[in-house]
Write a protein that holds these residues in place. Structure first.
Motif, PDB file in Angstrom:
ATOM      1  N   ASN A 240       1.046  -1.158   0.025  1.00 18.39           N
ATOM      2  CA  ASN A 240       0.042   0.043  -0.085  1.00 18.39           C
ATOM      3  C   ASN A 240       0.974   1.270   0.107  1.00 18.39           C
ATOM      4  O   ASN A 240       2.048   1.394   1.041  1.00 18.39           O
ATOM      5  N   MET A 241       0.815   2.131  -1.057  1.00 20.03           N
ATOM      6  CA  MET A 241       1.635   3.142  -1.150  1.00 20.03           C
ATOM      7  C   MET A 241       0.643   4.283  -0.772  1.00 20.03           C
ATOM      8  O   MET A 241      -0.248   4.763  -1.262  1.00 20.03           O
ATOM      9  N   LEU A 242       1.026   5.089   0.321  1.00 19.37           N
ATOM     10  CA  LEU A 242       0.336   6.124   0.976  1.00 19.37           C
ATOM     11  C   LEU A 242       1.100   7.348   1.127  1.00 19.37           C
ATOM     12  O   LEU A 242       2.408   7.380   1.234  1.00 19.37           O
ATOM     13  N   PRO A 243       0.655   8.545   0.717  1.00 18.57           N
ATOM     14  CA  PRO A 243       1.123   9.656   0.279  1.00 18.57           C
ATOM     15  C   PRO A 243       1.612  10.281   1.956  1.00 18.57           C
ATOM     16  O   PRO A 243       0.796  10.062   2.740  1.00 18.57           O
ATOM     17  N   CYS A 244       2.720  11.134   1.872  1.00 14.95           N
ATOM     18  CA  CYS A 244       3.073  11.652   3.099  1.00 14.95           C
ATOM     19  C   CYS A 244       3.327  13.153   2.775  1.00 14.95           C
ATOM     20  O   CYS A 244       3.504  13.843   1.816  1.00 14.95           O
ATOM     21  N   VAL A 245       3.263  13.967   3.802  1.00 13.15           N
ATOM     22  CA  VAL A 245       3.306  15.563   3.748  1.00 13.15           C
ATOM     23  C   VAL A 245       4.478  15.891   4.897  1.00 13.15           C
ATOM     24  O   VAL A 245       4.444  15.529   5.929  1.00 13.15           O
ATOM     25  N   ARG A 246       5.275  16.733   4.326  1.00 12.93           N
ATOM     26  CA  ARG A 246       6.319  17.380   5.180  1.00 12.93           C
ATOM     27  C   ARG A 246       6.032  18.826   5.723  1.00 12.93           C
ATOM     28  O   ARG A 246       5.707  19.581   4.686  1.00 12.93           O
ATOM     29  N   ALA A 247       5.850  19.090   6.854  1.00 17.37           N
ATOM     30  CA  ALA A 247       5.330  20.358   7.315  1.00 17.37           C
ATOM     31  C   ALA A 247       6.601  21.226   7.052  1.00 17.37           C
ATOM     32  O   ALA A 247       7.914  20.625   7.136  1.00 17.37           O
TER      33      ALA A 247
END
Length: 353
Positions: A240-247
């Motif tokens: 499962n390829m899940l998007p990540c966000v860097r703040a």
């Protein structure tokens, strides 16, 4: 430290001005089983043919036991090749097919036949010497090709998808037999395959290739658990390829539908993806207590495969799968049900891209 048996140094190869191998470097130790793994067109067979001498690279070097063989003809290299189509002589019986190599090296007919018999015994065909290739099954023909390849005791054996013509059940059995034979002989094998399970079953190390380049080299479980790129994560096993966000403050959050899950360390860059393997997800009817990582899902499909169940689910616009033992699947986990997908954050692996 023992010197490697095979050394490939900065190899490049092009056809019609189009690069098919770019800066390939690789070493193989004596007695090691290495799989070249990748999708069709990634360059793995081209690399094997450069090692064998059927193709000459534009630049770079191939060394075997410390000797540069880059410009040598195939018959002058201390190796042999097993091809996908076996390439047996249809007009020769099994013994004569296997004895062909020793005869070319100057062995007498008696000596060549004796060596052929030894090789056939190793591959479990001691009583098949009088048969012709047309009288053999696909698996038996494959063993004859192996016997012919090992009869001259090469330092290195190259195998170009030799099991691809076999049916699934036979292929799985031969995989184990081939690995056992390699260990018994102590010969280094370089094996081309596009089948990830085949590579994981047999190889000591896997070389994952993509677009004429090496993406990653390592043991199967290391590559599976710690892929270095999105391509490797997606190609090796299910993921499962899940998007990540860097703040702005550097913290990384995984976004699954409307759920935002804070994560620990991550590689540099802003384009990040979390890899969550299906077997690392636990399905629960209620949100787990104690702050465990979880997100709500809707169950869309349950597929039973042997003793396992593959569950297809959705969280917002994100589709996911998990794999659990069928007997561990809660009765309430059925198509249309709402549940929670829980996981240990330590099981996540974050890659750039």
């Amino acid at each position: 430290m023992t010197s490697p048996l095979l050394e490939i140094d900065a190899l490049t190869k092009a056809f019609g001005g189009q690069s098919v191998l770019t800066d390939i470097s690789l070493t193989v130790a004596q007695g090691e089983f290495v799989a070249l793994l990748g999708p069709s067109g990634c360059g793995k067979t081209t690399l094997l043919r450069c090692i064998a001498g059927f193709l000459i690279p534009e630049s770079g070097h191939v060394r075997i036991a410390g000797t540069d063989v880059t410009a040598l003809a195939p018959y002058r290299r201390p190796l042999n090749t097993v091809f996908q189509n076996y390439a047996l002589f249809p007009h020769l019986n099994v013994t004569d097919n296997v004895a062909y190599g020793p005869r070319r090296q100057g062995a007498s007919r008696t000596e060549a036949a004796a060596r052929a018999q030894d090789a056939l015994t190793l591959v479990g065909l001691a009583d098949f010497g009088a048969r012709f290739p047309r009288e053999l099954s696909g698996g038996q023909q494959q063993r004859v090709a192996l016997a012919r390849a090992i009869v001259n005791k090469p330092m290195l054996l190259l195998l170009d998808e030799p099991l691809s013509a076999l049916d699934l059940k036979l292929r799985k059995r031969v995989q184990l037999e081939l690995k056992q034979l390699q260990e018994k002989l102590g010969i280094a094998f370089v094996f081309v395959t596009h089948d990830q399970e085949e590579a994981m079953t047999m190889a000591d190390r896997i070389v994952v290739m993509n677009g004429g380049r090496i993406e990653q080299i390592g043991r199967g479980q290391d590559i599976y658990r710690a892929p270095r790129s999105r391509f490797v994560a997606d190609f090796i096993g299910d993921a499962n390829m899940l998007p990540c966000v860097r703040a702005a403050d550097g913290r990384v959050t995984m976004a699954v539908g409307s759920a935002l899950i804070p994560l620990g360390g991550a590689p540099a860059g802003s384009d990040l993806t979390a890899v969550l393997r299906p077997e690392d997800i636990m399905l629960m009817r209620e949100r787990p207590a104690g702050g465990a990582a979880a997100f709500p899902v809707a169950i869309e499909k349950v597929i039973h495969v042997g003793s396992d169940a593959i569950v297809v689910m959705r969280c917002g616009d994100v589709a996911l799968t998990c794999r659990v033992r069928s007997e561990a699947l809660d009765d309430g986990i059925a198509v249309g049900a709402q549940a929670f997908a829980a996981f240990d954050p330590a099981s996540l692996h974050i890659v750039a891209g």
